[in-house]
Design a protein around this motif. Sequence first.
Motif, PDB file in Angstrom:
ATOM      1  N   LEU A 102     -34.830  22.807 -11.156  1.00 49.23           N
ATOM      2  CA  LEU A 102     -35.703  23.661 -10.367  1.00 49.23           C
ATOM      3  C   LEU A 102     -36.786  24.324 -11.213  1.00 49.23           C
ATOM      4  O   LEU A 102     -37.948  24.418 -10.795  1.00 49.23           O
ATOM      5  CB  LEU A 102     -34.870  24.728  -9.641  1.00 49.23           C
ATOM      6  N   ASP A 103     -36.419  24.763 -12.413  1.00 50.87           N
ATOM      7  CA  ASP A 103     -37.396  25.453 -13.263  1.00 50.87           C
ATOM      8  C   ASP A 103     -38.516  24.526 -13.732  1.00 50.87           C
ATOM      9  O   ASP A 103     -39.567  25.004 -14.182  1.00 50.87           O
ATOM     10  CB  ASP A 103     -36.696  26.065 -14.483  1.00 50.87           C
ATOM     11  N   GLN A 104     -38.284  23.208 -13.654  1.00 44.36           N
ATOM     12  CA  GLN A 104     -39.297  22.254 -14.093  1.00 44.36           C
ATOM     13  C   GLN A 104     -40.280  21.889 -12.981  1.00 44.36           C
ATOM     14  O   GLN A 104     -41.310  21.266 -13.235  1.00 44.36           O
ATOM     15  CB  GLN A 104     -38.619  20.963 -14.584  1.00 44.36           C
ATOM     16  N   LEU A 105     -39.965  22.287 -11.743  1.00 42.29           N
ATOM     17  CA  LEU A 105     -40.790  21.926 -10.598  1.00 42.29           C
ATOM     18  C   LEU A 105     -42.102  22.698 -10.620  1.00 42.29           C
ATOM     19  O   LEU A 105     -42.123  23.901 -10.885  1.00 42.29           O
ATOM     20  CB  LEU A 105     -40.024  22.225  -9.307  1.00 42.29           C
ATOM     21  N   GLY A 142     -42.688  26.116   7.637  1.00 35.30           N
ATOM     22  CA  GLY A 142     -42.171  27.391   7.177  1.00 35.30           C
ATOM     23  C   GLY A 142     -41.372  27.221   5.894  1.00 35.30           C
ATOM     24  O   GLY A 142     -41.162  26.098   5.412  1.00 35.30           O
ATOM     25  N   PRO A 143     -40.886  28.324   5.321  1.00 37.33           N
ATOM     26  CA  PRO A 143     -40.159  28.247   4.040  1.00 37.33           C
ATOM     27  C   PRO A 143     -38.958  27.308   4.064  1.00 37.33           C
ATOM     28  O   PRO A 143     -38.714  26.583   3.097  1.00 37.33           O
ATOM     29  CB  PRO A 143     -39.733  29.700   3.800  1.00 37.33           C
ATOM     30  N   MET A 144     -38.203  27.312   5.167  1.00 37.36           N
ATOM     31  CA  MET A 144     -37.044  26.419   5.251  1.00 37.36           C
ATOM     32  C   MET A 144     -37.481  24.956   5.257  1.00 37.36           C
ATOM     33  O   MET A 144     -36.908  24.122   4.552  1.00 37.36           O
ATOM     34  CB  MET A 144     -36.238  26.725   6.511  1.00 37.36           C
ATOM     35  N   GLN A 172     -38.692  31.141  -2.445  1.00 36.89           N
ATOM     36  CA  GLN A 172     -39.879  31.841  -2.929  1.00 36.89           C
ATOM     37  C   GLN A 172     -40.932  30.837  -3.397  1.00 36.89           C
ATOM     38  O   GLN A 172     -42.135  31.004  -3.125  1.00 36.89           O
ATOM     39  CB  GLN A 172     -39.524  32.777  -4.075  1.00 36.89           C
ATOM     40  N   PHE A 173     -40.483  29.787  -4.076  1.00 41.84           N
ATOM     41  CA  PHE A 173     -41.385  28.713  -4.499  1.00 41.84           C
ATOM     42  C   PHE A 173     -42.083  28.107  -3.280  1.00 41.84           C
ATOM     43  O   PHE A 173     -43.302  27.879  -3.286  1.00 41.84           O
ATOM     44  CB  PHE A 173     -40.561  27.658  -5.239  1.00 41.84           C
ATOM     45  N   SER A 174     -41.324  27.854  -2.229  1.00 44.27           N
ATOM     46  CA  SER A 174     -41.881  27.273  -1.004  1.00 44.27           C
ATOM     47  C   SER A 174     -42.857  28.231  -0.343  1.00 44.27           C
ATOM     48  O   SER A 174     -43.906  27.815   0.166  1.00 44.27           O
ATOM     49  CB  SER A 174     -40.745  26.918  -0.041  1.00 44.27           C
TER      50      SER A 174
END
Length: 346
Positions: A102-105, A142-144, A172-174
């Motif tokens: 995830l941190d690399q996205l 939306g975020p989901m 939060q990223f989304s």
Amino acid sequence: MTMTPIQRAEALKEGRRVDRMPCAPMIAEYAACFAGVDLRDYLHSAELIADCHIKCYRHFGYDSVGISPMAGLAEAMGGTLAYSPDTPPSVLKHPLSSWDDLDQLRPPDPLKDGRLPLYFEAMERIRDAVGHEVKVGSGMGGPMSVASLVIGTENLLMAMIKDLIRCHQLLQFSTDIIISYMEICAQRGFGCSMGDGLLSKSLISTRLFRQFVRPYLQQIADWYRDRYGRSPSMHICGDTKNIWLDMAEIGFGRLSIDDMMSLAEAKKVVGHISSLKGNVSPTRVLLFGTPEEVREASCRCLDEAADNPKGFMLSTGCNLAWGTPPENIQAMLDAARIWYKENRGV
């Protein structure tokens, strides 16, 4: 006298008579079907996207024109899509294969990555052609929905139970991606609505919605009001009666609801706060029904919600299906005119 959508909206705002009730079926990729264009070609050409929507709008004259990249977000972040000549693309490979990555996205650049730039070019082309008559804009998940494009729906739902921290991180990223896309829309003078197909209580409980989704919807709604000076609109799929009031309290000025839901009930719950939009069935009625059945269903929607205190727009409960008979779409617009003449006078 037939009004343009912009003239109709201005007249309604001023309390003047109009030629019909506002009507805007959710066209989406159906525009390619109407124009006889292979969806694979449509999705890879700004010129084709624009031409199809211009042709479809000019034929029917509905009250808004909007296009959305949705699945294209996954592709813009390195995912892989499966394309079909007559079905919206699906995600074959999600951008995120493991929560450990995830941190690399990295978020996509809407003006550079994947097919996203095509949509801004297409919106400009549409506005140049018909923007003097009708509002032209975009839509975004939306975020989901955006988070599910990144890692898959099952993985996202499981993380709400087993990996709360990273689930919030991805949401939060989304949210940041959504706001980034909307910001570019705003810079170019386009509105941007939002839709989320994953908020049904059959997928997510009210408790999980309030814990995981509502905070991010609130961020978006607050940003939108600050940036645009008005409230955003939201389409929600499925059985969502349990969160109608949440959505209105968050600040969504218009709620578009699925055809399985009751407009009359929605009016009682949130009609004093939000405008409503909906909700003729795009499959049972518009795809498989007759023009007379479409007119009857449309008039039922108007009977239920045309007097909504905060306003109402006749629409579909979700996107039009490929292969929907054009005469059924016309019947929906005819119903908006007939109903207004019989109930409000001309």
